[in-house]
Design a protein around this motif. Structure first.
Motif, PDB file in Angstrom:
ATOM      1  N   ALA A   1     -31.601 -92.771  14.096  1.00 51.44           N
ATOM      2  CA  ALA A   1     -31.648 -93.261  12.717  1.00 51.44           C
ATOM      3  C   ALA A   1     -30.411 -92.860  11.937  1.00 51.44           C
ATOM      4  CB  ALA A   1     -32.892 -92.735  12.036  1.00 51.44           C
ATOM      5  N   LEU A   2     -29.738 -91.800  12.359  1.00 48.26           N
ATOM      6  CA  LEU A   2     -28.551 -91.329  11.645  1.00 48.26           C
ATOM      7  C   LEU A   2     -27.265 -91.970  12.148  1.00 48.26           C
ATOM      8  CD1 LEU A   2     -29.305 -87.504  11.367  1.00 48.26           C
ATOM      9  CD2 LEU A   2     -29.381 -89.202   9.536  1.00 48.26           C
ATOM     10  N   ASP A   3     -27.334 -92.743  13.227  1.00 48.94           N
ATOM     11  CA  ASP A   3     -26.139 -93.351  13.815  1.00 48.94           C
ATOM     12  C   ASP A   3     -25.418 -94.240  12.805  1.00 48.94           C
ATOM     13  OD1 ASP A   3     -24.199 -94.136  15.554  1.00 48.94           O
ATOM     14  OD2 ASP A   3     -25.501 -95.323  16.846  1.00 48.94           O
ATOM     15  N   GLY A   4     -24.147 -93.881  12.515  1.00 47.82           N
ATOM     16  CA  GLY A   4     -23.338 -94.674  11.600  1.00 47.82           C
ATOM     17  C   GLY A   4     -23.692 -94.503  10.141  1.00 47.82           C
ATOM     18  N   GLN A   5     -24.518 -93.546   9.813  1.00 46.99           N
ATOM     19  CA  GLN A   5     -24.991 -93.382   8.445  1.00 46.99           C
ATOM     20  C   GLN A   5     -24.061 -92.482   7.623  1.00 46.99           C
ATOM     21  OE1 GLN A   5     -27.836 -95.024   7.121  1.00 46.99           O
ATOM     22  NE2 GLN A   5     -27.456 -96.092   9.062  1.00 46.99           N
ATOM     23  N   THR A   6     -24.179 -92.630   6.307  1.00 50.40           N
ATOM     24  CA  THR A   6     -23.480 -91.780   5.356  1.00 50.40           C
ATOM     25  C   THR A   6     -24.503 -91.029   4.521  1.00 50.40           C
ATOM     26  OG1 THR A   6     -21.545 -93.232   5.210  1.00 50.40           O
ATOM     27  CG2 THR A   6     -21.919 -91.722   3.378  1.00 50.40           C
ATOM     28  N   ILE A   7     -24.389 -89.709   4.511  1.00 52.02           N
ATOM     29  CA  ILE A   7     -25.283 -88.865   3.724  1.00 52.02           C
ATOM     30  C   ILE A   7     -24.530 -88.433   2.470  1.00 52.02           C
ATOM     31  CG2 ILE A   7     -26.580 -86.708   3.660  1.00 52.02           C
ATOM     32  CD1 ILE A   7     -26.815 -86.894   6.707  1.00 52.02           C
ATOM     33  N   GLY A   8     -25.018 -88.818   1.316  1.00 48.29           N
ATOM     34  CA  GLY A   8     -24.374 -88.463   0.058  1.00 48.29           C
ATOM     35  C   GLY A   8     -25.061 -87.282  -0.604  1.00 48.29           C
ATOM     36  N   LEU A   9     -24.299 -86.220  -0.857  1.00 53.01           N
ATOM     37  CA  LEU A   9     -24.842 -85.059  -1.558  1.00 53.01           C
ATOM     38  C   LEU A   9     -24.705 -85.287  -3.063  1.00 53.01           C
ATOM     39  CD1 LEU A   9     -23.458 -82.052   0.533  1.00 53.01           C
ATOM     40  CD2 LEU A   9     -25.566 -83.350   0.851  1.00 53.01           C
ATOM     41  N   THR A  10     -25.750 -85.055  -3.792  1.00 55.81           N
ATOM     42  CA  THR A  10     -25.738 -85.325  -5.226  1.00 55.81           C
ATOM     43  C   THR A  10     -26.064 -84.111  -6.086  1.00 55.81           C
ATOM     44  OG1 THR A  10     -28.050 -86.019  -5.139  1.00 55.81           O
ATOM     45  CG2 THR A  10     -26.389 -87.734  -4.854  1.00 55.81           C
ATOM     46  N   VAL A  11     -26.499 -83.020  -5.477  1.00 57.18           N
ATOM     47  CA  VAL A  11     -26.934 -81.874  -6.272  1.00 57.18           C
ATOM     48  C   VAL A  11     -26.038 -80.659  -6.052  1.00 57.18           C
ATOM     49  CG1 VAL A  11     -28.828 -80.301  -6.783  1.00 57.18           C
ATOM     50  CG2 VAL A  11     -29.305 -82.694  -6.269  1.00 57.18           C
ATOM     51  N   ASP A  12     -25.920 -80.192  -4.811  1.00 57.55           N
ATOM     52  CA  ASP A  12     -25.187 -78.948  -4.574  1.00 57.55           C
ATOM     53  C   ASP A  12     -24.705 -78.909  -3.135  1.00 57.55           C
ATOM     54  OD1 ASP A  12     -24.055 -76.530  -5.079  1.00 57.55           O
ATOM     55  OD2 ASP A  12     -25.912 -75.464  -5.530  1.00 57.55           O
ATOM     56  N   GLN A  13     -23.842 -77.950  -2.845  1.00 56.88           N
ATOM     57  CA  GLN A  13     -23.338 -77.739  -1.500  1.00 56.88           C
ATOM     58  C   GLN A  13     -24.453 -77.293  -0.571  1.00 56.88           C
ATOM     59  OE1 GLN A  13     -20.489 -74.568  -1.986  1.00 56.88           O
ATOM     60  NE2 GLN A  13     -22.031 -73.047  -2.432  1.00 56.88           N
ATOM     61  N   LEU A  14     -24.215 -77.455   0.736  1.00 50.82           N
ATOM     62  CA  LEU A  14     -25.146 -76.971   1.743  1.00 50.82           C
ATOM     63  C   LEU A  14     -24.760 -75.542   2.114  1.00 50.82           C
ATOM     64  CD1 LEU A  14     -25.296 -80.167   3.995  1.00 50.82           C
ATOM     65  CD2 LEU A  14     -26.955 -79.428   2.264  1.00 50.82           C
ATOM     66  N   LEU A  15     -25.598 -74.598   1.801  1.00 48.69           N
ATOM     67  CA  LEU A  15     -25.357 -73.196   2.099  1.00 48.69           C
ATOM     68  C   LEU A  15     -25.940 -72.885   3.475  1.00 48.69           C
ATOM     69  CD1 LEU A  15     -24.412 -70.363   1.208  1.00 48.69           C
ATOM     70  CD2 LEU A  15     -26.684 -70.046   0.183  1.00 48.69           C
ATOM     71  N   ILE A  16     -25.065 -72.459   4.396  1.00 49.02           N
ATOM     72  CA  ILE A  16     -25.494 -72.142   5.763  1.00 49.02           C
ATOM     73  C   ILE A  16     -26.038 -70.718   5.766  1.00 49.02           C
ATOM     74  CG2 ILE A  16     -24.831 -72.067   8.180  1.00 49.02           C
ATOM     75  CD1 ILE A  16     -24.569 -74.835   6.837  1.00 49.02           C
ATOM     76  N   GLU A  17     -27.357 -70.586   5.711  1.00 48.78           N
ATOM     77  CA  GLU A  17     -27.977 -69.271   5.563  1.00 48.78           C
ATOM     78  C   GLU A  17     -28.364 -68.636   6.896  1.00 48.78           C
ATOM     79  OE1 GLU A  17     -30.046 -69.066   1.341  1.00 48.78           O
ATOM     80  OE2 GLU A  17     -30.983 -70.606   2.602  1.00 48.78           O
ATOM     81  N   LYS A  18     -28.193 -69.372   8.010  1.00 48.50           N
ATOM     82  CA  LYS A  18     -28.427 -68.806   9.331  1.00 48.50           C
ATOM     83  C   LYS A  18     -27.455 -69.458  10.301  1.00 48.50           C
ATOM     84  CE  LYS A  18     -32.110 -72.097  10.517  1.00 48.50           C
ATOM     85  NZ  LYS A  18     -33.521 -72.235  10.961  1.00 48.50           N
ATOM     86  N   ASN A  19     -27.298 -68.879  11.474  1.00 45.26           N
ATOM     87  CA  ASN A  19     -26.414 -69.465  12.477  1.00 45.26           C
ATOM     88  C   ASN A  19     -26.867 -70.883  12.789  1.00 45.26           C
ATOM     89  OD1 ASN A  19     -25.109 -67.021  12.499  1.00 45.26           O
ATOM     90  ND2 ASN A  19     -26.061 -66.298  14.385  1.00 45.26           N
ATOM     91  N   LEU A  20     -25.900 -71.813  12.850  1.00 43.16           N
ATOM     92  CA  LEU A  20     -26.258 -73.222  12.891  1.00 43.16           C
ATOM     93  C   LEU A  20     -25.287 -74.007  13.763  1.00 43.16           C
ATOM     94  CD1 LEU A  20     -28.117 -75.445  11.615  1.00 43.16           C
ATOM     95  CD2 LEU A  20     -26.344 -75.702   9.859  1.00 43.16           C
ATOM     96  N   ASN A  21     -25.825 -74.992  14.487  1.00 39.04           N
ATOM     97  CA  ASN A  21     -25.013 -75.899  15.301  1.00 39.04           C
ATOM     98  C   ASN A  21     -25.317 -77.334  14.874  1.00 39.04           C
ATOM     99  OD1 ASN A  21     -23.539 -77.236  17.221  1.00 39.04           O
ATOM    100  ND2 ASN A  21     -24.615 -76.398  18.989  1.00 39.04           N
ATOM    101  N   ILE A  22     -24.321 -78.030  14.343  1.00 34.95           N
ATOM    102  CA  ILE A  22     -24.445 -79.438  13.965  1.00 34.95           C
ATOM    103  C   ILE A  22     -23.589 -80.253  14.917  1.00 34.95           C
ATOM    104  CG2 ILE A  22     -24.044 -81.159  12.162  1.00 34.95           C
ATOM    105  CD1 ILE A  22     -24.334 -78.905  10.107  1.00 34.95           C
TER     106      ILE A  22
END
Length: 268
Positions: A1-22
């Protein structure tokens, strides 16, 4: 479902609060994160490790804070990512804080703006780049491609078409840097010094098998279109060719300031 998609942030930055793999490499159409006036996309705090692969981050305006697209205070790896069209105070795309570590592999840092130093990247910690392209970035002050105040390593990178109001259309180094098999071309400095690279007083830079070509210094008091050296500079098997002085007065290829120490080996 995310293939080719654009995610727009409108409120705040994404704070990485734990070890993460994207990892977006399995998405044939890619994945883009955008934001207008949102303060950057990602913030990695101390003690956290994030690995981000195959992501495009664009359109963030973090004025008046550092790091247009992301700020790293921890441990960050970017692989095959594109950061473009972002703006920040220091580090139009990336701000790497003191004591932080960042590694970039096969990334494109393109068309970003630093309202102070570092149009593409501002590094105050440890940064290692391999197979990356840093291009078409602007700095209202110095270091349109990269401003380095820490430890910087470039391997097989291209730094091109940067434009700085101050020095270092490509890179401005006040720390420690090593370059290998990298090219610095087509960069410009309105202040007219070190359009390709500035190695400032007290800094050290060692370059091996690198090319500095087609960089332009335009100010009538400037010097060193290819490289301006005020620190400790070593060039081994490097080519400094075709750099131009528009109005500047000295050192089309290299200007070695009185405080500078320059070593050339098998270079032209």
């Amino acid at each position: 479902a995310l293939d080719g998609q654009t995610i727009g942030l409108t409120v705040d930055q994404l704070l990485i609060e734990k070890n993460l793999n994207i990892d977006a490499t399995s998405l044939a159409g890619g994945l883009t994160v955008t934001g207008g006036s949102v303060v950057r996309a990602f913030m990695i705090p101390p003690g956290r490790h994030a690995v981000i692969t195959g992501l495009t981050v664009s359109g963030f305006d973090s004025d008046p804070v550092n790091g247009g697209a992301l700020r790293n205070e921890g441990n960050l790896d970017l692989n095959a990512c594109t950061l473009s069209g972002n703006q920040g105070l220091r580090g139009g795309a990336i701000y790497n804080d003191s004591f932080a570590r960042i590694g970039l592999t096969s990334c494109t840092i393109h068309d970003n703006v630093g309202l102070d130093d570092g149009g593409g990247i501002f590094n105050a910690g440890t940064a290692a780049l391999e197979g990356c392209v840093i291009s078409d970035s602007d700095s209202f002050n110095s270091g349109a491609g990269i401003y380095n105040d820490g430890a910087l390593s470039l391997v097989t990178c291209l730094v091109s078409s940067g434009s700085a109001n101050g020095g270092g259309g490509g890179i401005y180094n006040t720390g420690s840097a090593t370059f290998a098999r990298s090219t610095f071309s087509g960069n410009a400095s309105d202040a007219g010094f070190g359009s390709g690279v500035v190695n400032s007083t007290g800094a050290d830079l060692a370059a091996t098998n690198c090319t500095f070509a087609g960089n332009l210094a335009v100010d009538d008091d400037g010097a060193g279109a290819g490289i301006f050296n005020g620190g400790l500079l070593s060039l081994n098997h490097c080519s400094v060719v075709g750099n131009g002085l528009d109005l500047a007065i000295a050192g089309g290829g290299i200007y070695n300031a009185p405080a500078g120490q320059l070593t050339l080996e098998n270079s032209m």
